[in-house]
Design a protein around this motif. Structure first.
Motif, short mmCIF file in Angstrom:
data_model
loop_
_atom_site.label_atom_id
_atom_site.label_comp_id
_atom_site.label_asym_id
_atom_site.label_seq_id
_atom_site.Cartn_x
_atom_site.Cartn_y
_atom_site.Cartn_z
N VAL A 65 0.87 -1.18 0.00
CA VAL A 65 0.00 0.00 0.00
C VAL A 65 0.90 1.22 0.00
CG1 VAL A 65 -1.83 1.23 1.21
CG2 VAL A 65 -1.81 -1.27 1.22
N GLN A 135 2.42 -1.70 4.37
CA GLN A 135 1.77 -0.41 4.22
C GLN A 135 2.73 0.69 4.66
OE1 GLN A 135 -0.46 1.34 7.10
NE2 GLN A 135 -0.86 3.07 5.74
N VAL A 161 -6.91 0.16 6.94
CA VAL A 161 -5.89 -0.85 7.20
C VAL A 161 -6.37 -1.84 8.27
CG1 VAL A 161 -3.52 -1.24 7.99
CG2 VAL A 161 -4.02 0.65 6.45
N ILE A 185 3.90 -2.52 8.84
CA ILE A 185 3.41 -1.15 8.70
C ILE A 185 4.56 -0.20 9.01
CG2 ILE A 185 1.86 0.61 9.63
CD1 ILE A 185 -0.18 -1.55 10.11
#
Length: 287
Positions: A65, A135, A161, A185
């Motif tokens: 992402v 992400q 998310v 993340i």
């Protein structure tokens, strides 16, 4: 605890309950005062990760992402060069039209739980099961007033998310041999997980740390990590750091801070005592 009627009774109750035999740090008497231990979070330097192979199945892909700049594109290229299948997902709110080079582009504010599930199912149908998720959060603006601390795009991204994690958890933790499946993340708080002593660009990004901790408890075989990367780092730096961390062979630290390519931190603690003199007053231990 429900039977306690005054604040002093609550204080006395906790002073008694934290004291255990042989635990000198929990509670002790000093100059007629009770000193209860408390701990302050601090960033502790640690070695760089020892990297290994991801060992994903040949049919598994890595979903990235994007953060709105060149980072996601660079990470996708680096992983593709290593032979991994990837899909790059971008949200239109974070990407100028001229920069859209992702495999999938969607409107962030048009998403809800059902739409997110359908989106992920479509990505899986097209490119195979998801074995890795990365992400990279966008770099927040300098925050001058309270409204900027709760940016609408960042708030919606955080919720999105969470829904993605909910949908991906059973898929990524299924099977007897999960390999090195990972959920990563990257936040852009201050490089030391909020402990660098500088004003954070994003308060909301602190919410991702609860997500990865919960996900790790619910799916213990899944490699889960939050990487807090200093705001001044370049896209090339971020790509190198994310690659280092997702290849880490030691699943020991769910939270990592990175201020440079060679500096790495985890959360630690240091003791700080608080005195209580029995009449409701409390203050720092001067000794």
């Amino acid at each position: 605890l429900a039977e306690l009627k005054t604040l002093q009774e609550v204080v006395d109750f906790f002073h008694q309950s934290v004291a255990t035999p042989g635990d000198h740090a929990a509670l002790h008497k000093k100059a007629g005062k009770t000193v209860a231990a408390r701990y302050i979070a601090r960033a502790v330097p640690v070695d760089l990760p020892k990297t290994g192979q991801l060992n994903l199945s040949p049919d598994e892909q890595i979903l990235i992402v994007d953060d709105g700049d060149e980072t996601g594109i660079g990470l996708q290229q680096a992983l593709s060069d290593k032979g991994y299948k990837t899909t790059l997902l971008q949200f239109n709110e974070f990407n100028p039209a001229s920069k859209k080079r992702a495999d999938v582009c969607v409107d962030l504010h048009g998403l809800n739980a059902k739409v997110i599930q359908a989106l992920l199912d479509a990505i899986i149908e097209k490119n195979g099961p998801i074995g890795g998720f990365v992400q990279i959060n966008p770099l927040g603006n300098k925050q001058g007033d309270i409204a900027e601390f709760f940016n609408a795009n960042e708030s919606k991204l955080l919720k999105t998310v969470f829904f993605m994690a909910k949908h991906l958890k059973p898929l990524m933790s299924a099977g007897t041999d999960a390999g090195h499946r990972f959920f990563i993340i990257a936040t852009r708080i201050d490089g030391k997980i909020g402990l660098n002593g500088i004003q954070s660009r994003s308060v909301l990004q602190g919410g991702y740390y609860g997500l990865t901790k919960s996900l790790k408890k619910e799916a213990p075989r899944l490699f889960c990590r939050n990487i807090d990367i200093a705001p001044h780092m370049t896209s090339a730096d971020i790509c190198a750091i994310v690659l280092d961390e997702l290849h880490d062979t030691a699943d020991l630290h769910p939270e990592i801070g990175r201020t440079t390519r060679t500096e790495r931190f985890i959360l630690g603690k240091k003791e700080s005592s608080v005195e209580h003199n029995g009449n409701g007053a409390a203050g720092p231990d001067p000794h």
